[in-house]
Design a protein around this motif. Structure first.
Motif, mmCIF file in Angstrom:
data_model
loop_
_atom_site.group_PDB
_atom_site.id
_atom_site.type_symbol
_atom_site.label_atom_id
_atom_site.label_comp_id
_atom_site.label_asym_id
_atom_site.label_seq_id
_atom_site.Cartn_x
_atom_site.Cartn_y
_atom_site.Cartn_z
ATOM 1 N N TYR A 98 2.455 1.741 -3.355
ATOM 2 C CA TYR A 98 1.474 2.149 -4.374
ATOM 3 C C TYR A 98 1.295 3.676 -4.358
ATOM 4 C CZ TYR A 98 -2.991 2.785 -6.742
ATOM 5 O OH TYR A 98 -3.976 3.224 -7.582
ATOM 6 N N TYR A 99 1.102 4.232 -3.172
ATOM 7 C CA TYR A 99 0.899 5.685 -3.062
ATOM 8 C C TYR A 99 2.197 6.451 -3.337
ATOM 9 C CZ TYR A 99 -3.721 4.713 -1.158
ATOM 10 O OH TYR A 99 -5.015 4.289 -0.999
ATOM 11 N N SER A 151 0.825 -1.208 0.000
ATOM 12 C CA SER A 151 0.000 0.000 0.000
ATOM 13 C C SER A 151 0.860 1.260 0.000
ATOM 14 C CB SER A 151 -0.916 0.012 1.231
ATOM 15 O OG SER A 151 -1.770 -1.109 1.239
#
Length: 297
Positions: free
Chosen positions: A244-245, A241
């Motif tokens: 991804y950001y 996560s």
């Protein structure tokens, strides 16, 4: 081993995890925290390595051809450069292209060079790249001695410092990763050892009633495996996560500077597989090492 016996070991390993809930939680937590640190550090180091490789690939040698050289002389010079063992590729850039590139790179200020288009003072250039970026200096020195190579530029001084910095960074990163992995194995094995110490009576009783070492080891082997796999779930989710950001935010900004980081897919899946493998191996290793002395009754 019979399939029925293996199924029995699997059932016992799961039952044991449930019976020793708090110790299981402590072991899984130790694996989780360690793998988060390892995962984050690994992602950072791999991307730094990617950035370093991108910078290395951009290093090139610009061979300014003597203005008195005729087209035939340029072809002879090109062949001689191609014969240098360290050279990977060579491209020709005419003086007209060089002036256009200069004007474009300067933007509005480059318009002052427009009057020079008819009387271009620049040289034709061979743009040379080495097979190995670290061989750039060696190739440049050989090209300097060739006839009609008026000037050879490759960022002398800065390039050497850049390569030295990249090499040092890679070595330091490798040492840190290895050190972190050994620390992780030590911490996790000690946590699992506490779990097994709490169950030493169980192991001793099994030995006294005639159970073989292999029969005793299997449930603990599987417990270590489950602990490692459970401990890798949260690190995979958090690291994936976060990356991804981070990738979504950094990629457009870095693209303007011609710097690339590793693409989310497939890199994040490779990291996930690595964390699963590390968790499983560390869990198994911790269980096996921790129970050795309890098998000697």
């Amino acid at each position: 081993m019979k399939a029925r016996t293996f199924r029995r070991h699997v059932r016992e390993s799961f039952k044991s995890l449930g019976r020793n809930g708090w110790m299981t939680f402590a072991s899984v937590s130790a694996v989780t925290v360690t793998l988060i640190i390892v995962g984050v550090f690994f992602v950072i180091m791999m991307n730094l390595n990617k950035v370093a490789s991108t910078i290395e690939e951009d290093v090139e040698i610009r061979v300014h051809i003597d203005p008195v050289a005729k087209q035939q002389d340029q072809q002879v010079l090109r062949k001689k450069i191609e014969q240098i063992p360290e050279v990977k590729s060579i491209e020709f850039s005419s003086k007209e292209e060089e002036l256009d590139n200069l004007i474009d790179s300067l933007g509005e200020e480059g318009k002052v060079f427009k009057p020079f288009e008819q009387d271009n003072p620049l040289n034709d250039v061979f743009i040379v790249k080495a097979k190995n970026p670290t061989d750039t200096m060696k190739a440049a020195k050989k090209i300097e001695n060739l006839e009609y190579a008026a000037k050879v530029k490759y960022g002398q001084g800065s390039v050497e410092k850049l390569f030295k910095f990249i090499e040092t960074s890679r070595n330091v990163g490798l040492v840190l990763i290895i050190g972190l992995l050994f620390t992780a194995m030590f911490l996790i094995s000690n946590t699992i050892k506490i779990t097994i110490v709490a169950r030493r009576r169980e192991i001793e009783i099994m030995k006294l009633v005639g159970a073989t070492n292999t029969f005793i080891r299997w449930p603990f082997f599987l417990e270590g495996l489950w602990i490692g796999l459970l401990g890798s779930i949260l690190p995979i989710a958090l690291v994936s996560s976060a990356y991804y950001y981070a990738y979504d935010y950094l990629e457009p900004k870095l693209a303007n500077h011609f710097i690339k980081i590793l693409e989310f897919n497939p890199f994040v899946y490779q990291v996930a597989c690595l964390l699963i493998l590390m968790g499983a191996l560390i869990g198994i290793w911790g269980s096996m090492m921790s129970m050795r002395k309890f098998l000697k009754v």
